[in-house]
Design an enzyme around this catalytic site. Structure first.
Site, short mmCIF file in Angstrom:
data_model
loop_
_atom_site.label_atom_id
_atom_site.label_comp_id
_atom_site.label_asym_id
_atom_site.label_seq_id
_atom_site.Cartn_x
_atom_site.Cartn_y
_atom_site.Cartn_z
N CYS A 13 0.89 -1.16 0.05
CA CYS A 13 0.16 -0.16 0.05
C CYS A 13 0.82 1.43 0.05
CB CYS A 13 -0.92 -0.22 1.10
SG CYS A 13 -2.22 1.16 1.16
N ASP A 61 -3.41 1.40 10.27
CA ASP A 61 -4.40 2.27 10.53
C ASP A 61 -4.89 2.19 11.80
OD1 ASP A 61 -4.74 1.57 7.60
OD2 ASP A 61 -5.55 3.26 7.70
C1 RUB Z 1 -3.76 3.18 3.64
C2 RUB Z 1 -2.82 2.21 4.40
C3 RUB Z 1 -1.77 2.54 5.09
C4 RUB Z 1 -1.91 3.33 6.49
C5 RUB Z 1 -0.81 4.04 7.25
O1 RUB Z 1 -4.89 2.66 3.24
O2 RUB Z 1 -3.19 1.03 4.82
O3 RUB Z 1 -0.66 1.78 5.30
O4 RUB Z 1 -3.23 3.99 6.50
O5 RUB Z 1 -0.57 5.21 6.32
P1 RUB Z 1 -5.76 3.51 2.50
P2 RUB Z 1 0.35 6.40 7.10
O6 RUB Z 1 -5.23 3.88 1.17
O7 RUB Z 1 -7.15 2.94 2.26
O8 RUB Z 1 -6.25 4.79 3.16
O9 RUB Z 1 1.44 5.79 7.59
O10 RUB Z 1 0.39 7.34 5.86
O11 RUB Z 1 -0.56 6.81 8.27
#
Ligand code: RUB
Length: 309
Positions: free
Chosen positions: A128, A197
């Site tokens: 991701c 998340d």
């Molecule tokens: C994004 C996702 C990321 C986490 C952490 O999913 O799973 O790994 O949100 O991101 P989506 P960060 O694209 O559905 O939002 O480290 O930027 O907080």
């Protein structure tokens, strides 16, 4: 509620993506909305804050960082003595600045600690797009570490492409694979590094769907699996027995034109149990997910106040 509704829409449509992006957007929207408030007394101003929170929280349900950030502002507003709405506006602006500084400090520490775990010759697998993972990788590159990245494209919405673009801009060598090729490549991987998340009271991590399969493949191949996350993503509700809700998105994202009658499921996230996690890279350092509650209590006791018993 114009500003808040607009921010919630951008979050829902994934124009703003990733737990951190979502939380910071929500925080800004609340502050801006309050600046425009015409509320005349304490009760109606607090009611507006409640309404704004409700709208933002419903935009994406698996986002405790957003909920914690908004609750931080609400706690400050509820606990302080103030009479005029102008005083509340200044108070909320100040609280938002305070939280942003806390966040930036946490991020700086994560980048420093996490980048030390990346060694010359490493091949890091990520999934991701996580801004937290990205700062670690960029920091490691700036330290002069010679490593490469393998990344998944991340179906159904291809957030891996964003990761790929950023890696390329940073001059970090990267190879993209389809999500289902992870196990075939795992033997060549030195470490897995993903974002989060949500983190539950048991130390389980919720991240983009597919993360738990990657964790399984990593364990099978004895590859260390790291999660990089601010403790601000801890969900206090999980202490009281609630499960973290997993957002289910539109089937259209999986297949825009499916045959009639076909059932399509599209969960955005999945749960990786703590036993698969080698280390949680957070503002307290690299810790075991088992001690999450202790770490959150030490750093952010106010997060626990936000939970509804
Ligand atoms: C994004 C996702 C990321 C986490 C952490 O999913 O799973 O790994 O949100 O991101 P989506 P960060 O694209 O559905 O939002 O480290 O930027 O907080």
């Amino acid at each position: 509620m114009e500003r808040v509704i607009e921010a919630a829409e951008r979050i829902r449509r994934l124009e703003v993506q990733g737990a951190t992006g979502v939380a910071l957007t929500a925080l800004r929207a609340i502050v801006e909305q309050l600046e425009m408030s015409m509320a005349r007394d304490r009760a109606s101003a607090l009611q507006e804050l409640d309404e704004a929170s409700r709208i933002l929280f419903s935009a994406r349900e698996t986002e405790p960082f957003m909920r914690n950030a908004v609750r931080f502002l609400k706690l400050k507003a509820e606990e302080a003595e103030w009479e005029r709405v102008e005083e509340l506006k200044a108070l909320v602006r100040g609280a938002s600045q305070e939280l942003l500084e806390t966040f930036r400090e946490a991020r700086r520490r994560i980048a420093e600690v996490g980048s030390r775990r990346i060694l010359n010759g490493d091949i890091i697998l990520t999934h991701c797009h996580s801004s937290t993972v990205m700062v670690i990788l960029k920091n490691a590159k700036e330290r002069g570490t010679d490593f490469k990245v393998v990344l998944t494209e991340t179906r159904p919405l291809y957030q891996g492409r964003r990761t790929a673009r950023e890696l390329s801009e940073a001059g970090i060598g990267a190879t993209m694979i389809v999500d289902s090729a992870v196990r075939s490549f795992m033997r060549g991987i030195s470490k897995v590094l993903v974002g989060a998340d949500a983190i539950t009271s048991e130390g389980n991590v919720i991240n983009k769907v597919g993360t738990s399969l990657i964790a399984l493949a990593a364990q099978e191949a004895r590859v260390p699996f790291y999660v990089a996350s601010e403790l601000l993503k801890f969900d206090p509700q999980t202490i009281h027995g609630d499960y973290e809700a997993i957002e289910e998105r539109s089937p259209q994202e999986v297949w825009a034109d499916p045959p009639e009658g076909l059932m399509i499921r599209n969960p955005a996230f999945d749960v990786t149990r703590r036993d698969y996690i080698h280390g949680l890279i957070c503002e307290e350092g690299v810790i075991s997910p088992h001690i999450i509650l202790e770490a959150v209590l030490r750093r952010y006791p106010w997060i626990l106040k936000g939970a509804q018993v």
